[in-house]
Design a protein around this motif. Structure first.
Motif, PDB file in Angstrom:
ATOM      1  N   ASN A 102       0.825  -1.217   0.000  1.00  0.00           N
ATOM      2  CA  ASN A 102       0.000   0.000   0.000  1.00  0.00           C
ATOM      3  C   ASN A 102       0.858   1.265   0.000  1.00  0.00           C
ATOM      4  OD1 ASN A 102      -2.299  -1.740   0.295  1.00  0.00           O
ATOM      5  ND2 ASN A 102      -1.855  -1.850   2.489  1.00  0.00           N
ATOM      6  N   ILE A 103       1.705   1.383  -1.001  1.00  0.00           N
ATOM      7  CA  ILE A 103       2.595   2.536  -1.129  1.00  0.00           C
ATOM      8  C   ILE A 103       1.919   3.574  -2.020  1.00  0.00           C
ATOM      9  CG2 ILE A 103       4.869   3.327  -1.890  1.00  0.00           C
ATOM     10  CD1 ILE A 103       5.786   0.350  -1.497  1.00  0.00           C
ATOM     11  N   LYS A 104       1.671   4.737  -1.466  1.00  0.00           N
ATOM     12  CA  LYS A 104       1.035   5.817  -2.220  1.00  0.00           C
ATOM     13  C   LYS A 104       2.078   6.889  -2.514  1.00  0.00           C
ATOM     14  CE  LYS A 104      -3.239   6.965  -1.555  1.00  0.00           C
ATOM     15  NZ  LYS A 104      -4.501   7.448  -0.929  1.00  0.00           N
ATOM     16  N   ILE A 105       2.127   7.334  -3.766  1.00  0.00           N
ATOM     17  CA  ILE A 105       3.148   8.286  -4.213  1.00  0.00           C
ATOM     18  C   ILE A 105       2.492   9.612  -4.564  1.00  0.00           C
ATOM     19  CG2 ILE A 105       4.938   8.726  -5.944  1.00  0.00           C
ATOM     20  CD1 ILE A 105       5.087   5.594  -6.241  1.00  0.00           C
ATOM     21  N   LEU A 106       3.038  10.689  -4.010  1.00  0.00           N
ATOM     22  CA  LEU A 106       2.561  12.042  -4.312  1.00  0.00           C
ATOM     23  C   LEU A 106       3.599  12.784  -5.145  1.00  0.00           C
ATOM     24  CD1 LEU A 106       1.140  13.240  -0.846  1.00  0.00           C
ATOM     25  CD2 LEU A 106      -0.006  11.928  -2.637  1.00  0.00           C
ATOM     26  N   ASP A 107       3.117  13.644  -6.015  1.00  0.00           N
ATOM     27  CA  ASP A 107       3.963  14.491  -6.852  1.00  0.00           C
ATOM     28  C   ASP A 107       4.252  15.788  -6.093  1.00  0.00           C
ATOM     29  OD1 ASP A 107       5.057  16.235  -8.711  1.00  0.00           O
ATOM     30  OD2 ASP A 107       3.516  15.915 -10.228  1.00  0.00           O
ATOM     31  N   TYR A 108       5.517  16.059  -5.851  1.00  0.00           N
ATOM     32  CA  TYR A 108       5.934  17.255  -5.103  1.00  0.00           C
ATOM     33  C   TYR A 108       5.352  18.536  -5.694  1.00  0.00           C
ATOM     34  CZ  TYR A 108       9.196  20.952  -3.565  1.00  0.00           C
ATOM     35  OH  TYR A 108       9.758  22.108  -3.087  1.00  0.00           O
ATOM     36  N   MET A 109       5.365  18.679  -7.006  1.00  0.00           N
ATOM     37  CA  MET A 109       4.885  19.913  -7.634  1.00  0.00           C
ATOM     38  C   MET A 109       3.388  20.102  -7.396  1.00  0.00           C
ATOM     39  SD  MET A 109       7.511  21.401  -8.672  1.00  0.00           S
ATOM     40  CE  MET A 109       6.650  22.780  -9.440  1.00  0.00           C
ATOM     41  N   LYS A 110       2.618  19.029  -7.452  1.00  0.00           N
ATOM     42  CA  LYS A 110       1.187  19.140  -7.159  1.00  0.00           C
ATOM     43  C   LYS A 110       0.972  19.456  -5.681  1.00  0.00           C
ATOM     44  CE  LYS A 110      -1.673  16.152  -8.996  1.00  0.00           C
ATOM     45  NZ  LYS A 110      -2.267  14.854  -9.452  1.00  0.00           N
ATOM     46  N   LEU A 111       1.834  18.905  -4.832  1.00  0.00           N
ATOM     47  CA  LEU A 111       1.703  19.126  -3.386  1.00  0.00           C
ATOM     48  C   LEU A 111       1.948  20.586  -3.032  1.00  0.00           C
ATOM     49  CD1 LEU A 111       1.313  17.720  -0.608  1.00  0.00           C
ATOM     50  CD2 LEU A 111       3.797  17.438  -0.535  1.00  0.00           C
ATOM     51  N   ILE A 112       3.040  21.170  -3.524  1.00  0.00           N
ATOM     52  CA  ILE A 112       3.370  22.548  -3.133  1.00  0.00           C
ATOM     53  C   ILE A 112       2.481  23.574  -3.820  1.00  0.00           C
ATOM     54  CG2 ILE A 112       5.760  21.925  -2.619  1.00  0.00           C
ATOM     55  CD1 ILE A 112       6.553  23.422  -5.206  1.00  0.00           C
ATOM     56  N   ASN A 113       1.828  23.170  -4.900  1.00  0.00           N
ATOM     57  CA  ASN A 113       0.916  24.084  -5.586  1.00  0.00           C
ATOM     58  C   ASN A 113      -0.534  23.881  -5.150  1.00  0.00           C
ATOM     59  OD1 ASN A 113       2.602  25.706  -7.465  1.00  0.00           O
ATOM     60  ND2 ASN A 113       3.171  23.694  -8.254  1.00  0.00           N
ATOM     61  N   ASN A 114      -0.702  23.147  -4.043  1.00  0.00           N
ATOM     62  CA  ASN A 114      -2.014  22.976  -3.398  1.00  0.00           C
ATOM     63  C   ASN A 114      -3.066  22.364  -4.324  1.00  0.00           C
ATOM     64  OD1 ASN A 114      -0.877  24.341  -1.143  1.00  0.00           O
ATOM     65  ND2 ASN A 114      -1.335  26.306  -2.092  1.00  0.00           N
ATOM     66  N   ILE A 115      -2.635  21.421  -5.148  1.00  0.00           N
ATOM     67  CA  ILE A 115      -3.558  20.765  -6.079  1.00  0.00           C
ATOM     68  C   ILE A 115      -4.256  19.575  -5.429  1.00  0.00           C
ATOM     69  CG2 ILE A 115      -3.656  19.468  -8.257  1.00  0.00           C
ATOM     70  CD1 ILE A 115      -1.438  21.334  -9.293  1.00  0.00           C
ATOM     71  N   TYR A 116      -3.575  18.925  -4.507  1.00  0.00           N
ATOM     72  CA  TYR A 116      -4.170  17.771  -3.835  1.00  0.00           C
ATOM     73  C   TYR A 116      -5.206  18.216  -2.806  1.00  0.00           C
ATOM     74  CZ  TYR A 116      -0.465  14.649  -5.567  1.00  0.00           C
ATOM     75  OH  TYR A 116       0.390  13.919  -6.354  1.00  0.00           O
ATOM     76  N   SER A 117      -6.261  17.445  -2.692  1.00  0.00           N
ATOM     77  CA  SER A 117      -7.205  17.626  -1.580  1.00  0.00           C
ATOM     78  C   SER A 117      -6.940  16.536  -0.551  1.00  0.00           C
ATOM     79  CB  SER A 117      -8.651  17.534  -2.069  1.00  0.00           C
ATOM     80  OG  SER A 117      -8.961  16.206  -2.443  1.00  0.00           O
ATOM     81  N   LEU A 118      -7.372  16.775   0.666  1.00  0.00           N
ATOM     82  CA  LEU A 118      -7.203  15.774   1.716  1.00  0.00           C
ATOM     83  C   LEU A 118      -7.992  14.510   1.391  1.00  0.00           C
ATOM     84  CD1 LEU A 118      -7.354  18.061   4.869  1.00  0.00           C
ATOM     85  CD2 LEU A 118      -5.343  16.964   3.885  1.00  0.00           C
ATOM     86  N   GLU A 119      -9.132  14.679   0.750  1.00  0.00           N
ATOM     87  CA  GLU A 119      -9.938  13.515   0.371  1.00  0.00           C
ATOM     88  C   GLU A 119      -9.185  12.650  -0.636  1.00  0.00           C
ATOM     89  OE1 GLU A 119     -14.503  12.529  -1.019  1.00  0.00           O
ATOM     90  OE2 GLU A 119     -13.623  14.475  -1.547  1.00  0.00           O
ATOM     91  N   GLU A 120      -8.492  13.303  -1.575  1.00  0.00           N
ATOM     92  CA  GLU A 120      -7.751  12.564  -2.599  1.00  0.00           C
ATOM     93  C   GLU A 120      -6.608  11.757  -1.993  1.00  0.00           C
ATOM     94  OE1 GLU A 120      -5.699  13.607  -6.930  1.00  0.00           O
ATOM     95  OE2 GLU A 120      -6.180  15.212  -5.523  1.00  0.00           O
ATOM     96  N   ILE A 121      -5.934  12.325  -0.981  1.00  0.00           N
ATOM     97  CA  ILE A 121      -4.772  11.661  -0.391  1.00  0.00           C
ATOM     98  C   ILE A 121      -5.178  10.619   0.633  1.00  0.00           C
ATOM     99  CG2 ILE A 121      -2.683  12.008   0.992  1.00  0.00           C
ATOM    100  CD1 ILE A 121      -2.498  14.819  -0.210  1.00  0.00           C
ATOM    101  N   PHE A 122      -6.138  10.969   1.495  1.00  0.00           N
ATOM    102  CA  PHE A 122      -6.439  10.124   2.655  1.00  0.00           C
ATOM    103  C   PHE A 122      -7.782   9.403   2.580  1.00  0.00           C
ATOM    104  CE2 PHE A 122      -3.579  13.512   4.194  1.00  0.00           C
ATOM    105  CZ  PHE A 122      -2.546  12.731   4.675  1.00  0.00           C
TER     106      PHE A 122
END
Length: 284
Positions: free
Chosen positions: A171-191
């Motif tokens: 269950n390894i989930k990978i996030l893109d740093y550029m999307k993270l720092i540009n506030n593109i991810y929502s908490l619902e999408e990640i968690f």
């Protein structure tokens, strides 16, 4: 049943900003157990206990496993842990050694591993600036040597993920740093929690730069004098005497005093870029 999310970093992928966000915001459905910034030496959190367990010679894994299992059965919340030091060699241990000890602790709980991937050239450069004075003892005096060293191997992302899987992590989930720092991810999408708000990070610990020149971070007079001393007398003076002299050197924070050449040769960077492209395609 609750789920544990273990955020590992790596370093220089907005980890400090990530930790600040969750330690200062109360979010329904997410309980934060990770590092609080700025760090304190007397951290008694469960996250600190787990980390100390992975670096300890004497281990009582059953007691710690029971605590974590009780936590996961208590509610239906996400229990979020964040500690990048799992991926930093220390106390004579490599990051692989630490993760080998972490894996059995998660044996009987539902968990997810969260990692963030950043352009390796930027990540390596930023880490080099961050720990430049600390790596002088090991003979690393330029960024290309640094990129080939154990300090940078964590940014060979495909090998990193392969090692996680080899150690038994799932269950390894990978996030893109550029999307993270540009506030593109929502908490619902990640968690996968019903909280449709963005993960807004205020970046900190950014690279020191002035007029397109990069400088070593965390510079103080003691570190600079010690670096010069090691170059001049390192092989002559006994290490005990070197340490004694170091303790008498004055401390004084300095800015923009050590310019660095942070250009990584294309042949050195090429395998990192291939690795990054492959894993980036798997990021959410």
């Amino acid at each position: 049943m609750g789920k544990l999310v273990i955020h590992l970093g790596p370093p220089k992928t907005a980890t400090t900003s990530f930790q600040r966000f969750f330690s200062t915001n109360k979010i329904n459905g997410i309980i934060y157990h990770g590092v609080h910034q700025p760090r304190v030496t007397s951290d008694t959190s469960l996250c600190a206990e787990i980390y100390n367990f992975t670096t300890s010679i004497i281990r009582d894994d059953e007691q710690l496993k029971n605590r974590i299992e009780r936590l996961s059965f208590d509610d239906n919340c996400i229990h979020l842990f964040s500690e990048e030091m799992f991926l930093v060699g220390s106390r004579g241990l490599t990051w692989v050694d630490k993760l080998k000890q972490l894996r059995p602790v998660l044996e009987n709980v539902q968990y997810e591993i969260l990692i963030v991937i950043r352009n390796p050239e930027d990540a390596i450069r930023s880490l080099y600036q961050e720990i430049f004075f600390r790596v002088q003892d090991s003979g690393i005096n330029d960024i290309n040597t640094f990129a080939k060293s154990v300090h940078s191997e964590i940014y060979m992302y495909d090998l990193f993920v392969d090692k996680l899987e080899e150690l038994g992590f799932e269950n390894i989930k990978i996030l893109d740093y550029m999307k993270l720092i540009n506030n593109i991810y929502s908490l619902e999408e990640i968690f996968n929690v019903p909280v449709d708000i963005p993960l807004r990070l205020n970046l900190s610990n950014q690279s020191k730069r002035k007029n397109q020149t990069y400088y070593a971070n965390n510079a103080d007079l003691r570190m600079i004098l010690r670096s010069k001393m090691l170059k001049c007398f390192g092989s002559i003076l006994p290490s005990a005497l070197n340490r004694k002299i170091y303790n008498y050197l004055p401390r004084m924070k300095l800015n923009h005093v050590k310019p660095l050449d942070v250009n990584i040769e294309s042949e050195v960077l090429k395998p990192f870029d291939y690795s990054y492209a492959e894993i980036l395609s798997k990021a959410i």
